[in-house]
Design a protein around this motif. Structure first.
Motif, PDB file in Angstrom:
ATOM      1  N   VAL A 275     -44.753 -42.777  36.120  1.00 21.54           N
ATOM      2  CA  VAL A 275     -45.830 -43.589  35.526  1.00 21.54           C
ATOM      3  C   VAL A 275     -45.545 -44.456  34.360  1.00 21.54           C
ATOM      4  O   VAL A 275     -44.716 -43.818  33.399  1.00 21.54           O
ATOM      5  CB  VAL A 275     -47.064 -42.448  35.238  1.00 21.54           C
ATOM      6  CG1 VAL A 275     -48.511 -43.368  34.649  1.00 21.54           C
ATOM      7  CG2 VAL A 275     -47.516 -41.812  36.461  1.00 21.54           C
ATOM      8  N   SER A 276     -46.055 -45.704  34.200  1.00 20.51           N
ATOM      9  CA  SER A 276     -45.921 -46.486  33.219  1.00 20.51           C
ATOM     10  C   SER A 276     -46.486 -45.766  31.857  1.00 20.51           C
ATOM     11  O   SER A 276     -47.504 -45.189  31.856  1.00 20.51           O
ATOM     12  CB  SER A 276     -46.280 -47.925  33.447  1.00 20.51           C
ATOM     13  OG  SER A 276     -45.578 -48.378  34.760  1.00 20.51           O
ATOM     14  N   ALA A 277     -45.900 -46.449  30.854  1.00 20.37           N
ATOM     15  CA  ALA A 277     -46.368 -46.331  29.327  1.00 20.37           C
ATOM     16  C   ALA A 277     -47.558 -46.606  29.167  1.00 20.37           C
ATOM     17  O   ALA A 277     -47.952 -47.690  29.916  1.00 20.37           O
ATOM     18  CB  ALA A 277     -45.349 -46.630  28.276  1.00 20.37           C
ATOM     19  N   SER A 278     -48.575 -45.888  28.608  1.00 24.34           N
ATOM     20  CA  SER A 278     -50.261 -46.386  28.394  1.00 24.34           C
ATOM     21  C   SER A 278     -50.897 -46.603  29.423  1.00 24.34           C
ATOM     22  O   SER A 278     -51.657 -47.565  29.696  1.00 24.34           O
ATOM     23  CB  SER A 278     -50.101 -47.575  27.287  1.00 24.34           C
ATOM     24  OG  SER A 278     -49.433 -47.286  26.067  1.00 24.34           O
ATOM     25  N   SER A 279     -50.405 -45.777  30.792  1.00 27.88           N
ATOM     26  CA  SER A 279     -51.057 -45.980  31.864  1.00 27.88           C
ATOM     27  C   SER A 279     -51.577 -44.632  32.494  1.00 27.88           C
ATOM     28  O   SER A 279     -51.637 -43.661  31.810  1.00 27.88           O
ATOM     29  CB  SER A 279     -50.085 -46.651  32.805  1.00 27.88           C
ATOM     30  OG  SER A 279     -49.693 -48.000  32.316  1.00 27.88           O
ATOM     31  N   PHE A 280     -52.217 -44.738  33.654  1.00 32.95           N
ATOM     32  CA  PHE A 280     -52.459 -43.393  34.228  1.00 32.95           C
ATOM     33  C   PHE A 280     -52.102 -43.593  35.804  1.00 32.95           C
ATOM     34  O   PHE A 280     -51.891 -44.507  36.184  1.00 32.95           O
ATOM     35  CB  PHE A 280     -54.022 -43.126  33.984  1.00 32.95           C
ATOM     36  CG  PHE A 280     -54.834 -44.115  34.757  1.00 32.95           C
ATOM     37  CD1 PHE A 280     -55.348 -43.682  36.009  1.00 32.95           C
ATOM     38  CD2 PHE A 280     -55.167 -45.117  34.111  1.00 32.95           C
ATOM     39  CE1 PHE A 280     -56.343 -44.675  36.579  1.00 32.95           C
ATOM     40  CE2 PHE A 280     -56.288 -46.019  34.632  1.00 32.95           C
ATOM     41  CZ  PHE A 280     -56.601 -45.839  35.921  1.00 32.95           C
ATOM     42  N   VAL A 281     -52.203 -42.303  36.411  1.00 31.35           N
ATOM     43  CA  VAL A 281     -51.897 -42.168  37.906  1.00 31.35           C
ATOM     44  C   VAL A 281     -52.994 -41.987  38.507  1.00 31.35           C
ATOM     45  O   VAL A 281     -53.591 -41.013  38.124  1.00 31.35           O
ATOM     46  CB  VAL A 281     -50.610 -41.479  38.065  1.00 31.35           C
ATOM     47  CG1 VAL A 281     -50.856 -39.983  37.665  1.00 31.35           C
ATOM     48  CG2 VAL A 281     -50.291 -41.231  39.622  1.00 31.35           C
ATOM     49  N   SER A 282     -53.348 -42.612  39.627  1.00 29.74           N
ATOM     50  CA  SER A 282     -54.553 -42.237  40.411  1.00 29.74           C
ATOM     51  C   SER A 282     -54.062 -41.504  41.676  1.00 29.74           C
ATOM     52  O   SER A 282     -53.236 -41.785  42.351  1.00 29.74           O
ATOM     53  CB  SER A 282     -55.177 -43.576  41.080  1.00 29.74           C
ATOM     54  OG  SER A 282     -56.274 -43.206  41.799  1.00 29.74           O
ATOM     55  N   ILE A 283     -54.537 -40.192  41.748  1.00 28.96           N
ATOM     56  CA  ILE A 283     -54.101 -39.220  42.865  1.00 28.96           C
ATOM     57  C   ILE A 283     -55.243 -39.123  43.974  1.00 28.96           C
ATOM     58  O   ILE A 283     -56.347 -38.912  43.711  1.00 28.96           O
ATOM     59  CB  ILE A 283     -53.559 -37.940  42.046  1.00 28.96           C
ATOM     60  CG1 ILE A 283     -52.821 -38.276  40.839  1.00 28.96           C
ATOM     61  CG2 ILE A 283     -53.039 -37.005  43.291  1.00 28.96           C
ATOM     62  CD1 ILE A 283     -52.768 -37.078  40.187  1.00 28.96           C
ATOM     63  N   ASP A 284     -54.774 -39.050  45.038  1.00 21.71           N
ATOM     64  CA  ASP A 284     -55.621 -39.110  46.149  1.00 21.71           C
ATOM     65  C   ASP A 284     -54.856 -38.026  47.223  1.00 21.71           C
ATOM     66  O   ASP A 284     -54.010 -38.281  47.962  1.00 21.71           O
ATOM     67  CB  ASP A 284     -56.037 -40.095  46.998  1.00 21.71           C
ATOM     68  CG  ASP A 284     -57.172 -39.953  48.091  1.00 21.71           C
ATOM     69  OD1 ASP A 284     -57.548 -38.841  48.188  1.00 21.71           O
ATOM     70  OD2 ASP A 284     -57.730 -40.899  48.472  1.00 21.71           O
ATOM     71  N   VAL A 285     -55.410 -36.615  47.431  1.00 21.40           N
ATOM     72  CA  VAL A 285     -54.572 -35.590  48.424  1.00 21.40           C
ATOM     73  C   VAL A 285     -55.426 -35.179  49.445  1.00 21.40           C
ATOM     74  O   VAL A 285     -56.678 -35.040  49.050  1.00 21.40           O
ATOM     75  CB  VAL A 285     -53.767 -34.380  47.294  1.00 21.40           C
ATOM     76  CG1 VAL A 285     -53.475 -33.450  48.182  1.00 21.40           C
ATOM     77  CG2 VAL A 285     -53.592 -35.001  46.060  1.00 21.40           C
ATOM     78  N   ASN A 286     -55.025 -35.170  50.592  1.00 20.18           N
ATOM     79  CA  ASN A 286     -55.399 -34.800  51.630  1.00 20.18           C
ATOM     80  C   ASN A 286     -54.666 -33.434  52.253  1.00 20.18           C
ATOM     81  O   ASN A 286     -53.600 -33.793  52.702  1.00 20.18           O
ATOM     82  CB  ASN A 286     -55.770 -35.900  52.919  1.00 20.18           C
ATOM     83  CG  ASN A 286     -56.619 -36.765  52.382  1.00 20.18           C
ATOM     84  OD1 ASN A 286     -58.034 -36.464  52.654  1.00 20.18           O
ATOM     85  ND2 ASN A 286     -56.382 -38.032  51.970  1.00 20.18           N
ATOM     86  N   LEU A 287     -55.321 -32.457  52.358  1.00 20.84           N
ATOM     87  CA  LEU A 287     -54.789 -31.245  52.913  1.00 20.84           C
ATOM     88  C   LEU A 287     -55.266 -30.826  54.393  1.00 20.84           C
ATOM     89  O   LEU A 287     -56.627 -30.797  54.362  1.00 20.84           O
ATOM     90  CB  LEU A 287     -54.755 -30.005  51.881  1.00 20.84           C
ATOM     91  CG  LEU A 287     -53.839 -30.170  50.679  1.00 20.84           C
ATOM     92  CD1 LEU A 287     -54.208 -29.214  49.668  1.00 20.84           C
ATOM     93  CD2 LEU A 287     -52.234 -30.034  51.362  1.00 20.84           C
TER      94      LEU A 287
ATOM     95  N   ASN B 108     -51.270 -41.055  31.167  1.00 17.43           N
ATOM     96  CA  ASN B 108     -49.581 -41.133  30.313  1.00 17.43           C
ATOM     97  C   ASN B 108     -49.886 -41.764  28.911  1.00 17.43           C
ATOM     98  O   ASN B 108     -50.143 -42.929  29.111  1.00 17.43           O
ATOM     99  CB  ASN B 108     -48.745 -41.717  31.527  1.00 17.43           C
ATOM    100  CG  ASN B 108     -47.492 -41.566  30.712  1.00 17.43           C
ATOM    101  OD1 ASN B 108     -47.028 -40.804  30.048  1.00 17.43           O
ATOM    102  ND2 ASN B 108     -46.570 -42.757  30.967  1.00 17.43           N
ATOM    103  N   PRO B 109     -49.643 -41.002  27.977  1.00 17.20           N
ATOM    104  CA  PRO B 109     -49.567 -39.882  27.642  1.00 17.20           C
ATOM    105  C   PRO B 109     -50.846 -38.849  27.853  1.00 17.20           C
ATOM    106  O   PRO B 109     -51.903 -39.531  27.762  1.00 17.20           O
ATOM    107  CB  PRO B 109     -48.724 -39.587  26.345  1.00 17.20           C
ATOM    108  CG  PRO B 109     -49.423 -40.732  25.733  1.00 17.20           C
ATOM    109  CD  PRO B 109     -49.683 -41.865  26.325  1.00 17.20           C
TER     110      PRO B 109
ATOM    111  N   ASP C 123     -44.750 -42.941  23.202  1.00 14.44           N
ATOM    112  CA  ASP C 123     -45.586 -43.257  24.567  1.00 14.44           C
ATOM    113  C   ASP C 123     -44.420 -44.200  25.247  1.00 14.44           C
ATOM    114  O   ASP C 123     -43.652 -44.972  24.893  1.00 14.44           O
ATOM    115  CB  ASP C 123     -46.338 -44.677  23.933  1.00 14.44           C
ATOM    116  CG  ASP C 123     -47.245 -44.891  25.195  1.00 14.44           C
ATOM    117  OD1 ASP C 123     -47.243 -44.404  26.266  1.00 14.44           O
ATOM    118  OD2 ASP C 123     -47.978 -46.004  25.237  1.00 14.44           O
ATOM    119  N   ARG C 124     -44.203 -43.605  26.434  1.00 13.53           N
ATOM    120  CA  ARG C 124     -43.136 -43.972  27.446  1.00 13.53           C
ATOM    121  C   ARG C 124     -43.456 -43.723  28.850  1.00 13.53           C
ATOM    122  O   ARG C 124     -44.453 -43.072  29.214  1.00 13.53           O
ATOM    123  CB  ARG C 124     -41.816 -43.195  27.215  1.00 13.53           C
ATOM    124  CG  ARG C 124     -41.819 -41.719  27.233  1.00 13.53           C
ATOM    125  CD  ARG C 124     -40.530 -41.140  27.059  1.00 13.53           C
ATOM    126  NE  ARG C 124     -40.673 -39.619  27.445  1.00 13.53           N
ATOM    127  CZ  ARG C 124     -40.297 -38.952  28.631  1.00 13.53           C
ATOM    128  NH1 ARG C 124     -40.492 -39.789  29.713  1.00 13.53           N
ATOM    129  NH2 ARG C 124     -40.612 -37.673  28.715  1.00 13.53           N
TER     130      ARG C 124
END
Length: 283
Positions: free
Chosen positions: A71-83, A162-163, A172-173
């Motif tokens: 994940v890039s600095a000063s960003s966020f990750v969008s998560i979508d999980v299907n089980l 992130n962070p 911040d990295r």
């Protein structure tokens, strides 16, 4: 003797081709490539990183790592999980989804107990299955393809900054994040029989917020940020070399051309096209 000399002087070696034949072949290839590109399905083009596989928890293996993502600095990750579970998960209240950062991941790997591992999680979410009814058993190796099994499905949608809030005072990295499911009750009680086979598909998007606060998504992880310049250089060099070889090839029209020129020219052309497609894929 004269007829023999005539035959030798006009014999084409394996390393040469007739130019008119090559021109026809190139035209047909270009037409075929254009048709295939036009007929390519719309969902062929990727819009996110998707990891999938099987997960089966037990007392000896209480957790399963689904994926990792930069994940890039000063960003966020969008998560979508299907089980998908092939049967009822009896102790579902103990099944959790955890997210770990790369700072704590070595500690997670070294911890011998599940209860110790989850202390380092950046985020934890419950896994709640919904009953889907009896459905055909599509697992590989199933003895009876016509048999049916109780199917349960769960979906988890969340975001991780992130962070994270507890790391605001750190540098911040770009960071790697690891995504896992676990059931720590399995190491305390012997109820492996109540754990069904599961398959998962996790969709990850690298994202940041613009000046208006709206999310801007990027399906590529942060560890590929510097590849754009390399692709541009590859396109420029391959195109330059292909043009030089094509000029040499064009000068031989009406005669013969060495096969090595065609091979190298085709390799340069395909390399440039491949790099261009990869560059467009990143946009």
């Amino acid at each position: 003797m004269q007829s023999s000399e005539w035959g030798v002087s006009h014999l084409k070696t394996p390393s040469t081709f007739n130019v008119s034949f090559i021109n026809v072949a190139l035209r047909k290839f270009c037409v075929l490539a254009t048709v295939l590109l036009c007929l390519a399905p719309k969902n062929y083009f990727v819009d996110a990183k998707i990891s999938s596989g099987k997960a089966h928890l037990s007392g000896a293996r209480t957790e399963a790592t689904l994926a990792k993502f930069a994940v890039s600095a000063s960003s966020f990750v969008s998560i979508d999980v299907n089980l998908t579970a092939y049967g009822m998960y009896e102790n579902e209240q103990h099944l959790k989804f955890h997210v770990y950062s790369d700072e704590d991941w070595p500690k997670v790997r070294k911890s011998p107990l599940c209860a110790e591992k989850i202390k380092y999680a950046e985020k934890v979410l419950p896994v709640i299955f919904d009953y889907q009814g009896l459905q055909p058993d599509d697992r590989k190796g199933s003895s009876k393809k016509s048999s049916k099994v109780e199917m349960y499905k769960a979906r988890i949608q969340t975001e991780v900054e992130n962070p994270s809030p507890n790391r605001r005072n750190q540098k911040d990295r770009s960071r790697y994040y690891y995504f896992a499911i676990d059931d720590c009750s399995l190491e305390l009680a012997n109820h492996d029989a109540g754990v069904p086979d599961m398959v998962y598909a996790i969709r990850l998007l690298n994202a940041y917020r613009d000046k208006k606060g709206e999310p801007v998504f990027d399906h590529l992880p942060a560890d590929e940020d510097g590849i754009g310049l390399l692709l541009v250089l590859s396109i420029a060099f391959s195109t330059f070399l292909a043009v030089i070889l094509f000029y040499k090839f064009a000068r031989t029209i009406g005669g013969e051309v060495h096969v090595a020129i065609l091979v190298v020219m085709a390799a340069c052309g395909f390399n440039a096209i491949s790099a261009l497609c990869e560059l467009l894929h990143r946009m």
